[in-house]
Design a protein around this motif. Structure first.
Motif, PDB file in Angstrom:
ATOM      1  N   ILE A  53       0.886  -1.163   0.000  1.00 37.54           N
ATOM      2  CA  ILE A  53       0.000   0.000   0.000  1.00 37.54           C
ATOM      3  C   ILE A  53       0.918   1.205   0.000  1.00 37.54           C
ATOM      4  CG2 ILE A  53      -1.768   1.274   1.263  1.00 37.54           C
ATOM      5  CD1 ILE A  53      -2.436  -1.501   2.612  1.00 37.54           C
ATOM      6  N   SER A  54       0.775   2.063  -0.999  1.00 39.39           N
ATOM      7  CA  SER A  54       1.702   3.182  -1.137  1.00 39.39           C
ATOM      8  C   SER A  54       0.972   4.483  -1.454  1.00 39.39           C
ATOM      9  CB  SER A  54       2.697   2.895  -2.264  1.00 39.39           C
ATOM     10  OG  SER A  54       3.560   3.998  -2.472  1.00 39.39           O
ATOM     11  N   ASP A  55       1.454   5.551  -0.862  1.00 41.75           N
ATOM     12  CA  ASP A  55       1.001   6.886  -1.227  1.00 41.75           C
ATOM     13  C   ASP A  55       1.505   7.171  -2.636  1.00 41.75           C
ATOM     14  OD1 ASP A  55      -0.072   9.436  -1.048  1.00 41.75           O
ATOM     15  OD2 ASP A  55       1.500  10.212   0.253  1.00 41.75           O
ATOM     16  N   LEU A  56       0.823   8.039  -3.359  1.00 39.41           N
ATOM     17  CA  LEU A  56       1.282   8.420  -4.692  1.00 39.41           C
ATOM     18  C   LEU A  56       2.370   9.490  -4.607  1.00 39.41           C
ATOM     19  CD1 LEU A  56       1.015   8.124  -7.765  1.00 39.41           C
ATOM     20  CD2 LEU A  56      -0.743   9.877  -7.691  1.00 39.41           C
ATOM     21  N   ASN A  57       2.124  10.524  -3.819  1.00 39.11           N
ATOM     22  CA  ASN A  57       3.063  11.642  -3.727  1.00 39.11           C
ATOM     23  C   ASN A  57       3.940  11.504  -2.492  1.00 39.11           C
ATOM     24  OD1 ASN A  57       2.016  13.074  -6.034  1.00 39.11           O
ATOM     25  ND2 ASN A  57       0.203  13.424  -4.787  1.00 39.11           N
ATOM     26  N   MET A  58       5.202  11.132  -2.733  1.00 36.48           N
ATOM     27  CA  MET A  58       6.167  10.940  -1.651  1.00 36.48           C
ATOM     28  C   MET A  58       7.537  11.417  -2.085  1.00 36.48           C
ATOM     29  SD  MET A  58       5.493   7.046  -0.418  1.00 36.48           S
ATOM     30  CE  MET A  58       5.770   6.385  -2.067  1.00 36.48           C
ATOM     31  N   PRO A  59       8.369  11.749  -1.115  1.00 37.09           N
ATOM     32  CA  PRO A  59       9.754  12.090  -1.444  1.00 37.09           C
ATOM     33  C   PRO A  59      10.572  10.830  -1.752  1.00 37.09           C
ATOM     34  CG  PRO A  59       9.425  12.174   0.932  1.00 37.09           C
ATOM     35  CD  PRO A  59       8.075  11.909   0.310  1.00 37.09           C
ATOM     36  N   ARG A  60      11.671  11.005  -2.413  1.00 40.43           N
ATOM     37  CA  ARG A  60      12.681   9.982  -2.673  1.00 40.43           C
ATOM     38  C   ARG A  60      12.233   8.836  -3.564  1.00 40.43           C
ATOM     39  NH1 ARG A  60      16.530   8.238   1.595  1.00 40.43           N
ATOM     40  NH2 ARG A  60      17.831   8.278  -0.239  1.00 40.43           N
ATOM     41  N   LEU A  61      11.085   8.896  -4.166  1.00 50.03           N
ATOM     42  CA  LEU A  61      10.563   7.939  -5.146  1.00 50.03           C
ATOM     43  C   LEU A  61       9.057   7.913  -4.952  1.00 50.03           C
ATOM     44  CD1 LEU A  61      11.566   5.916  -7.361  1.00 50.03           C
ATOM     45  CD2 LEU A  61      11.305   4.125  -5.653  1.00 50.03           C
ATOM     46  N   ASP A  62       8.346   8.466  -5.917  1.00 49.39           N
ATOM     47  CA  ASP A  62       6.888   8.541  -5.756  1.00 49.39           C
ATOM     48  C   ASP A  62       6.226   7.210  -6.118  1.00 49.39           C
ATOM     49  OD1 ASP A  62       6.645   8.425  -8.560  1.00 49.39           O
ATOM     50  OD2 ASP A  62       6.241  10.559  -8.770  1.00 49.39           O
ATOM     51  N   GLY A  63       4.923   7.138  -5.880  1.00 54.41           N
ATOM     52  CA  GLY A  63       4.188   5.901  -6.103  1.00 54.41           C
ATOM     53  C   GLY A  63       4.202   5.421  -7.545  1.00 54.41           C
ATOM     54  N   THR A  85      -4.209   8.091  -3.121  1.00 60.23           N
ATOM     55  CA  THR A  85      -3.954   9.448  -3.592  1.00 60.23           C
ATOM     56  C   THR A  85      -5.186  10.318  -3.377  1.00 60.23           C
ATOM     57  OG1 THR A  85      -3.249  10.774  -5.495  1.00 60.23           O
ATOM     58  CG2 THR A  85      -4.647   8.890  -5.980  1.00 60.23           C
ATOM     59  N   ALA A  86      -4.959  11.611  -3.275  1.00 63.67           N
ATOM     60  CA  ALA A  86      -6.072  12.542  -3.053  1.00 63.67           C
ATOM     61  C   ALA A  86      -6.949  12.689  -4.288  1.00 63.67           C
ATOM     62  CB  ALA A  86      -5.532  13.909  -2.626  1.00 63.67           C
ATOM     63  N   ARG A  87      -6.344  12.593  -5.463  1.00 59.78           N
ATOM     64  CA  ARG A  87      -7.124  12.824  -6.680  1.00 59.78           C
ATOM     65  C   ARG A  87      -6.541  11.997  -7.817  1.00 59.78           C
ATOM     66  NH1 ARG A  87      -6.381  17.424  -6.269  1.00 59.78           N
ATOM     67  NH2 ARG A  87      -5.183  18.424  -7.788  1.00 59.78           N
ATOM     68  N   ILE A  88      -7.403  11.310  -8.517  1.00 62.41           N
ATOM     69  CA  ILE A  88      -6.985  10.510  -9.662  1.00 62.41           C
ATOM     70  C   ILE A  88      -7.322  11.289 -10.925  1.00 62.41           C
ATOM     71  CG2 ILE A  88      -7.298   8.358 -10.919  1.00 62.41           C
ATOM     72  CD1 ILE A  88      -8.232   7.116  -8.241  1.00 62.41           C
ATOM     73  N   MET A 105      -6.800   3.956  -4.888  1.00 63.69           N
ATOM     74  CA  MET A 105      -7.831   4.208  -3.894  1.00 63.69           C
ATOM     75  C   MET A 105      -7.709   5.681  -3.513  1.00 63.69           C
ATOM     76  SD  MET A 105      -8.931   1.889  -0.704  1.00 63.69           S
ATOM     77  CE  MET A 105      -9.125   0.498  -1.803  1.00 63.69           C
ATOM     78  N   GLU A 106      -8.815   6.411  -3.647  1.00 64.92           N
ATOM     79  CA  GLU A 106      -8.776   7.851  -3.391  1.00 64.92           C
ATOM     80  C   GLU A 106      -8.858   8.186  -1.903  1.00 64.92           C
ATOM     81  OE1 GLU A 106     -10.451  10.833  -6.321  1.00 64.92           O
ATOM     82  OE2 GLU A 106     -11.698   9.083  -6.744  1.00 64.92           O
ATOM     83  N   PRO A 108     -10.092  10.911   0.946  1.00 67.30           N
ATOM     84  CA  PRO A 108      -9.892  10.099   2.147  1.00 67.30           C
ATOM     85  C   PRO A 108     -10.361   8.670   1.891  1.00 67.30           C
ATOM     86  CG  PRO A 108     -11.778  11.526   2.431  1.00 67.30           C
ATOM     87  CD  PRO A 108     -11.172  11.869   1.102  1.00 67.30           C
ATOM     88  N   PHE A 109      -9.555   7.725   2.293  1.00 66.00           N
ATOM     89  CA  PHE A 109      -9.875   6.322   2.057  1.00 66.00           C
ATOM     90  C   PHE A 109     -10.370   5.688   3.345  1.00 66.00           C
ATOM     91  CE2 PHE A 109      -5.519   6.583   3.383  1.00 66.00           C
ATOM     92  CZ  PHE A 109      -5.421   5.584   4.334  1.00 66.00           C
ATOM     93  N   SER A 110     -11.052   4.610   3.193  1.00 73.37           N
ATOM     94  CA  SER A 110     -11.541   3.854   4.336  1.00 73.37           C
ATOM     95  C   SER A 110     -10.609   2.658   4.550  1.00 73.37           C
ATOM     96  CB  SER A 110     -12.957   3.359   4.042  1.00 73.37           C
ATOM     97  OG  SER A 110     -13.289   2.307   4.882  1.00 73.37           O
ATOM     98  N   PRO A 111     -10.007   2.547   5.730  1.00 75.20           N
ATOM     99  CA  PRO A 111      -9.165   1.367   5.974  1.00 75.20           C
ATOM    100  C   PRO A 111      -9.926   0.059   5.729  1.00 75.20           C
ATOM    101  CG  PRO A 111      -8.772   2.996   7.677  1.00 75.20           C
ATOM    102  CD  PRO A 111      -9.944   3.484   6.860  1.00 75.20           C
ATOM    103  N   SER A 112     -11.234   0.060   5.986  1.00 79.12           N
ATOM    104  CA  SER A 112     -11.991  -1.174   5.754  1.00 79.12           C
ATOM    105  C   SER A 112     -12.045  -1.527   4.264  1.00 79.12           C
ATOM    106  CB  SER A 112     -13.396  -1.085   6.343  1.00 79.12           C
ATOM    107  OG  SER A 112     -14.127  -0.060   5.737  1.00 79.12           O
ATOM    108  N   LYS A 113     -12.069  -0.525   3.388  1.00 81.32           N
ATOM    109  CA  LYS A 113     -12.043  -0.798   1.937  1.00 81.32           C
ATOM    110  C   LYS A 113     -10.696  -1.405   1.533  1.00 81.32           C
ATOM    111  CE  LYS A 113     -15.574   2.055  -0.098  1.00 81.32           C
ATOM    112  NZ  LYS A 113     -16.583   1.019  -0.152  1.00 81.32           N
TER     113      LYS A 113
END
Length: 127
Positions: A53-63, A85-88, A105-106, A108-113
């Motif tokens: 599970i990875s964020d899209l926007n990150m430092p040192r190597l994005d998603g 990510t916040a927006r696709i 998965m956009e 705010p996401f639901s951990p249950s999803k």
């Protein structure tokens, strides 16, 4: 009995990492965390998680870069990647469609999803 699946959580936001870690562990999975894509990539090679599970926007190597670097690995060792990510936007949807076993998965996401997506993926690969 199957061994517990291991989920790698990559996000530069410690709060998101911690929330996901707690929810995922509570649902019977092992977790590993990384604070950026470069660290996550190293863990993928060394510890071979069952899902990422990875964020899209990150430092040192994005998603996106992380997905493109790990996609060839999936030919021999498939694993699910969930990009949060916040927006696709349409251009992101294009590259994601080219990746094996990868989904957005956009926020705010639901951990249950996320838990449902993991369970569905693991059920499909074992049946």
């Amino acid at each position: 009995m199957d061994k517990k699946k291991t989920i790698l959580i990559i996000d530069d936001d410690i709060h998101i990492r911690r929330i996901l870690e707690i929810k995922i562990k509570h649902n019977g999975y092992n977790t590993i965390t990384a604070k950026n894509g470069k660290q996550g990539l190293s863990i993928i090679h060394e510890q071979k998680p069952d899902a990422v599970i990875s964020d899209l926007n990150m430092p040192r190597l994005d998603g996106e870069a992380l997905c493109k670097l790990t996609n060839p690995i999936k030919k021999d060792r498939p694993f699910l990647t969930i990009i949060i990510t916040a927006r696709i936007n349409p251009s992101e949807q294009e590259w994601i469609n080219e990746m094996q076993d990868t989904m957005f998965m956009e926020k705010p996401f639901s951990p249950s999803k996320i838990i449902e997506s993991l369970a569905r993926y693991f059920e499909n690969i074992t049946s």
